[in-house]
Design a protein around this motif. Structure first.
Motif, PDB file in Angstrom:
ATOM      1  N   GLY A  76       0.800  -1.215   0.000  1.00 31.01           N
ATOM      2  CA  GLY A  76       0.000   0.000   0.000  1.00 31.01           C
ATOM      3  C   GLY A  76       0.832   1.263   0.000  1.00 31.01           C
ATOM      4  O   GLY A  76       2.040   1.248   0.201  1.00 31.01           O
ATOM      5  N   VAL A  77       0.153   2.396  -0.216  1.00 33.07           N
ATOM      6  CA  VAL A  77       0.821   3.695  -0.275  1.00 33.07           C
ATOM      7  C   VAL A  77       1.240   4.112   1.134  1.00 33.07           C
ATOM      8  O   VAL A  77       0.438   4.099   2.057  1.00 33.07           O
ATOM      9  N   LYS A  78       2.503   4.480   1.278  1.00 35.82           N
ATOM     10  CA  LYS A  78       3.024   4.898   2.576  1.00 35.82           C
ATOM     11  C   LYS A  78       3.742   6.229   2.433  1.00 35.82           C
ATOM     12  O   LYS A  78       4.358   6.501   1.409  1.00 35.82           O
ATOM     13  N   PRO A  79       3.698   7.073   3.466  1.00 34.42           N
ATOM     14  CA  PRO A  79       4.417   8.346   3.411  1.00 34.42           C
ATOM     15  C   PRO A  79       5.923   8.112   3.247  1.00 34.42           C
ATOM     16  O   PRO A  79       6.485   7.192   3.841  1.00 34.42           O
ATOM     17  N   VAL A  80       6.548   8.941   2.434  1.00 30.84           N
ATOM     18  CA  VAL A  80       7.985   8.824   2.211  1.00 30.84           C
ATOM     19  C   VAL A  80       8.735   9.848   3.050  1.00 30.84           C
ATOM     20  O   VAL A  80       8.175  10.856   3.503  1.00 30.84           O
ATOM     21  N   THR A  81       9.999   9.565   3.265  1.00 33.42           N
ATOM     22  CA  THR A  81      10.904  10.488   3.947  1.00 33.42           C
ATOM     23  C   THR A  81      11.822  11.102   2.902  1.00 33.42           C
ATOM     24  O   THR A  81      12.363  10.388   2.059  1.00 33.42           O
ATOM     25  N   VAL A  82      11.980  12.417   2.939  1.00 34.52           N
ATOM     26  CA  VAL A  82      12.772  13.105   1.906  1.00 34.52           C
ATOM     27  C   VAL A  82      13.955  13.840   2.525  1.00 34.52           C
ATOM     28  O   VAL A  82      13.920  14.260   3.683  1.00 34.52           O
ATOM     29  N   TRP A  83      14.996  13.988   1.719  1.00 37.11           N
ATOM     30  CA  TRP A  83      16.230  14.664   2.128  1.00 37.11           C
ATOM     31  C   TRP A  83      16.415  15.938   1.301  1.00 37.11           C
ATOM     32  O   TRP A  83      16.372  15.887   0.071  1.00 37.11           O
ATOM     33  N   VAL A  84      16.607  17.059   1.971  1.00 35.87           N
ATOM     34  CA  VAL A  84      16.844  18.328   1.287  1.00 35.87           C
ATOM     35  C   VAL A  84      18.354  18.477   1.096  1.00 35.87           C
ATOM     36  O   VAL A  84      19.099  18.685   2.055  1.00 35.87           O
ATOM     37  N   THR A  85      18.802  18.330  -0.143  1.00 36.29           N
ATOM     38  CA  THR A  85      20.236  18.347  -0.393  1.00 36.29           C
ATOM     39  C   THR A  85      20.814  19.751  -0.247  1.00 36.29           C
ATOM     40  O   THR A  85      20.287  20.715  -0.821  1.00 36.29           O
TER      41      THR A  85
ATOM     42  N   PRO B  80       2.302  10.572  -0.414  1.00 31.47           N
ATOM     43  CA  PRO B  80       2.397  11.493   0.722  1.00 31.47           C
ATOM     44  C   PRO B  80       3.825  11.616   1.240  1.00 31.47           C
ATOM     45  O   PRO B  80       4.602  10.659   1.209  1.00 31.47           O
ATOM     46  N   ILE B  81       4.187  12.807   1.684  1.00 32.56           N
ATOM     47  CA  ILE B  81       5.492  13.054   2.309  1.00 32.56           C
ATOM     48  C   ILE B  81       5.273  13.159   3.809  1.00 32.56           C
ATOM     49  O   ILE B  81       4.473  13.988   4.268  1.00 32.56           O
ATOM     50  N   GLY B  82       5.967  12.318   4.570  1.00 32.62           N
ATOM     51  CA  GLY B  82       5.770  12.292   6.018  1.00 32.62           C
ATOM     52  C   GLY B  82       6.828  13.030   6.803  1.00 32.62           C
ATOM     53  O   GLY B  82       6.531  13.831   7.688  1.00 32.62           O
ATOM     54  N   THR B  83       8.097  12.781   6.493  1.00 33.66           N
ATOM     55  CA  THR B  83       9.210  13.361   7.244  1.00 33.66           C
ATOM     56  C   THR B  83      10.188  14.046   6.293  1.00 33.66           C
ATOM     57  O   THR B  83      10.449  13.547   5.206  1.00 33.66           O
ATOM     58  N   VAL B  84      10.709  15.183   6.735  1.00 28.61           N
ATOM     59  CA  VAL B  84      11.670  15.956   5.941  1.00 28.61           C
ATOM     60  C   VAL B  84      12.961  16.075   6.730  1.00 28.61           C
ATOM     61  O   VAL B  84      12.956  16.535   7.881  1.00 28.61           O
ATOM     62  N   ARG B  85      14.071  15.659   6.129  1.00 24.69           N
ATOM     63  CA  ARG B  85      15.376  15.736   6.774  1.00 24.69           C
ATOM     64  C   ARG B  85      16.298  16.663   6.001  1.00 24.69           C
ATOM     65  O   ARG B  85      16.251  16.716   4.779  1.00 24.69           O
ATOM     66  N   SER B  86      17.162  17.361   6.729  1.00 26.02           N
ATOM     67  CA  SER B  86      18.156  18.231   6.116  1.00 26.02           C
ATOM     68  C   SER B  86      19.320  18.363   7.076  1.00 26.02           C
ATOM     69  O   SER B  86      19.299  17.810   8.187  1.00 26.02           O
ATOM     70  N   GLN B  87      20.337  19.115   6.671  1.00 31.58           N
ATOM     71  CA  GLN B  87      21.481  19.304   7.552  1.00 31.58           C
ATOM     72  C   GLN B  87      21.106  20.126   8.785  1.00 31.58           C
ATOM     73  O   GLN B  87      21.865  20.185   9.763  1.00 31.58           O
TER      74      GLN B  87
ATOM     75  N   GLY C 204      18.435  19.421  10.570  1.00 32.85           N
ATOM     76  CA  GLY C 204      17.590  18.572  11.393  1.00 32.85           C
ATOM     77  C   GLY C 204      16.433  18.016  10.603  1.00 32.85           C
ATOM     78  O   GLY C 204      16.460  18.002   9.376  1.00 32.85           O
ATOM     79  N   GLU C 205      15.402  17.552  11.298  1.00 35.04           N
ATOM     80  CA  GLU C 205      14.249  16.992  10.605  1.00 35.04           C
ATOM     81  C   GLU C 205      12.960  17.459  11.245  1.00 35.04           C
ATOM     82  O   GLU C 205      12.931  17.895  12.407  1.00 35.04           O
ATOM     83  N   PHE C 206      11.890  17.383  10.466  1.00 33.66           N
ATOM     84  CA  PHE C 206      10.572  17.703  10.990  1.00 33.66           C
ATOM     85  C   PHE C 206       9.551  16.810  10.300  1.00 33.66           C
ATOM     86  O   PHE C 206       9.821  16.227   9.242  1.00 33.66           O
ATOM     87  N   THR C 207       8.389  16.714  10.907  1.00 33.92           N
ATOM     88  CA  THR C 207       7.307  15.870  10.394  1.00 33.92           C
ATOM     89  C   THR C 207       6.162  16.750   9.917  1.00 33.92           C
ATOM     90  O   THR C 207       5.850  17.767  10.547  1.00 33.92           O
ATOM     91  N   VAL C 208       5.573  16.369   8.807  1.00 31.13           N
ATOM     92  CA  VAL C 208       4.399  17.076   8.298  1.00 31.13           C
ATOM     93  C   VAL C 208       3.182  16.500   9.002  1.00 31.13           C
ATOM     94  O   VAL C 208       2.893  15.305   8.879  1.00 31.13           O
ATOM     95  N   ALA C 209       2.479  17.336   9.784  1.00 31.37           N
ATOM     96  CA  ALA C 209       1.332  16.906  10.594  1.00 31.37           C
ATOM     97  C   ALA C 209       1.738  15.708  11.448  1.00 31.37           C
ATOM     98  O   ALA C 209       2.753  15.766  12.140  1.00 31.37           O
ATOM     99  N   ASP C 210       0.990  14.587  11.348  1.00 28.00           N
ATOM    100  CA  ASP C 210       1.340  13.419  12.162  1.00 28.00           C
ATOM    101  C   ASP C 210       2.239  12.443  11.413  1.00 28.00           C
ATOM    102  O   ASP C 210       2.487  11.327  11.874  1.00 28.00           O
ATOM    103  N   GLY C 211       2.720  12.864  10.234  1.00 28.49           N
ATOM    104  CA  GLY C 211       3.609  11.998   9.461  1.00 28.49           C
ATOM    105  C   GLY C 211       2.873  10.951   8.650  1.00 28.49           C
ATOM    106  O   GLY C 211       3.496  10.106   8.015  1.00 28.49           O
ATOM    107  N   GLY C 212       1.548  11.013   8.646  1.00 23.06           N
ATOM    108  CA  GLY C 212       0.763  10.012   7.940  1.00 23.06           C
ATOM    109  C   GLY C 212       0.320  10.468   6.559  1.00 23.06           C
ATOM    110  O   GLY C 212       0.850  11.439   6.003  1.00 23.06           O
ATOM    111  N   SER C 213      -0.652   9.749   6.011  1.00 20.41           N
ATOM    112  CA  SER C 213      -1.194  10.060   4.689  1.00 20.41           C
ATOM    113  C   SER C 213      -2.416  10.949   4.853  1.00 20.41           C
ATOM    114  O   SER C 213      -3.430  10.525   5.409  1.00 20.41           O
ATOM    115  N   GLY C 214      -2.324  12.191   4.388  1.00 18.88           N
ATOM    116  CA  GLY C 214      -3.386  13.157   4.601  1.00 18.88           C
ATOM    117  C   GLY C 214      -4.644  12.871   3.800  1.00 18.88           C
ATOM    118  O   GLY C 214      -4.617  12.212   2.756  1.00 18.88           O
ATOM    119  N   GLU C 215      -5.746  13.406   4.286  1.00 18.36           N
ATOM    120  CA  GLU C 215      -7.052  13.171   3.664  1.00 18.36           C
ATOM    121  C   GLU C 215      -7.131  13.765   2.263  1.00 18.36           C
ATOM    122  O   GLU C 215      -7.646  13.138   1.342  1.00 18.36           O
TER     123      GLU C 215
END
Length: 365
Positions: A180-189, A317-324, A326-337
């Motif tokens: 199934g579709v799951k939120p991905v974690t992305v890296w800001v280069t 869906p994008i759940g978590t964002v990481r960069s140099q 630190g990181e943060f989560t979009v809402a609860d990190g899940g798949s939005g409505e």
């Protein structure tokens, strides 16, 4: 630099196609981009002659001279789209005319001859027809189509080539996400950019993807699924992901996406999302979004959802964002409505399960 629209395809059936039993085994779990159908399309081009010798023939290795221009100067473009089985057993493509138009724009940017849109569309219909049995019957199955063209002239010199080869290959595809579709974690280069103003960002050429492999490897080293690029000028505003466009959903339901501007690939799924949202009365803004706005918006709740979109994965869906930083989560990190609602609406249209108010679905069989 274009040939005529009226080309008659010569059909050369595969002398020894994959057996029904072996094909069924392969289609049980095709994955993505791992197996290929029996046939391919080829059309040649020569300066002064135009496009000629359109064929459907057995998929086979391509004979290539070591001095073929593409190997040295990278004149190459491609597209990606899917054919789907309809509820009544027919087969259709989703917005192939948009792929034809983008293929033409990519060709112009890379100083290549433009394949007439009618010929582009006919080449897709030809391979779908001859390899119809390769379309998986599963709910998420499709036939991924890869049209591409490259400079085949044998010469060493920095100028546009005078000979080209256009091909279409096809690959059965299952569900892009296992389980199934799951939120991905992305890296800001922090180090790499995808494209600069005046560059090839709006063209779908292989060089753009080759240049992004180091950034994708960097993302994977940080435990991320995809890389996020910032603009090449200020290194401040979000451009797109390594292989997908990006959207944000605000607390009032507005969809926000970075403007194209020549540095971002004009995604067909991106355009479809904008049109679907507009039809539903949802506000859509195409404007610059800074990394600071995304981070602060996620913290304050102003940005409720974020998602990536493209042909292969449709909407992710994008759940978590990481960069140099630190990181943060979009809402609860899940798949939005909103994200998942748009995904269902789009896939239902693609597969003929819902009304197609835009005339996007083109029946082939």
């Amino acid at each position: 630099m274009s040939g005529g629209d009226n080309l008659d395809f010569e059909i050369r059936p595969h002398a020894a196609p994959v057996s029904d039993a072996d094909r069924a085994t392969l289609l049980a779990n095709p994955g993505f981009g791992r197996i290929f159908t029996d046939h391919m399309v080829t059309i040649r081009y020569a300066e002064g002659k135009g496009w000629y010798e359109p064929r459907v023939e057995a998929r086979a290795p391509i004979a290539m001279d070591p001095a073929a221009a593409v190997l040295h100067y990278a004149q190459e473009i491609f597209e990606g789209l899917k054919a789907y089985t309809l509820p009544d057993g027919g087969v259709a493509m989703f917005r192939p005319d948009a792929n034809a138009a983008r293929f033409g724009e990519s060709a112009k940017r890379m100083a290549m001859p433009v394949l007439p849109p009618a010929t582009f569309l006919e080449s897709l219909k030809q391979i779908i027809t001859v390899d119809r049995k390769w379309i998986p019957e599963s709910d998420e199955g499709s036939l991924y189509l890869r049209p591409f063209a490259y400079a085949s002239e044998v010469f060493l010199g920095v100028r546009p080539a005078m000979e080209y080869l256009y091909l279409v290959i096809a690959s059965p595809a299952g569900a892009y996400f296992s389980g199934g579709v799951k939120p991905v974690t992305v890296w800001v280069t922090p180090d790499y950019t995808r494209a600069a103003p005046g560059g090839t960002g709006a063209a779908k050429c292989g060089g753009n993807y080759a240049a992004g492999l180091s950034a994708q490897a960097e993302a994977m080293e940080h435990g991320c699924d995809q890389v996020v690029y910032l603009d090449a000028v200020e290194r401040k505003y979000i451009d797109e992901l390594g292989g997908m466009n990006v959207f944000f959903v605000t607390d009032d339901g507005t969809l926000v996406t970075p403007p194209l501007g020549g540095t971002i690939l004009p995604g067909i799924t991106r355009d479809s999302v904008i049109k679907l949202a507009g039809r539903a009365g949802r506000r859509v803004e195409e404007r610059p979004v800074s990394m600071d706005e995304w981070r602060e918006g996620a913290r304050s709740g102003r940005i409720r959802e974020a998602f990536a979109c493209g042909t292969a994965a449709v909407i992710t869906p994008i759940g978590t964002v990481r960069s140099q930083d630190g990181e943060f989560t979009v809402a609860d990190g899940g798949s939005g409505e909103v994200t998942m609602g748009l995904r269902k609406e789009l896939t239902d249209i693609q597969r003929g399960r819902a009304e197609d108010p835009f005339g996007w679905v083109q029946r082939v069989l």
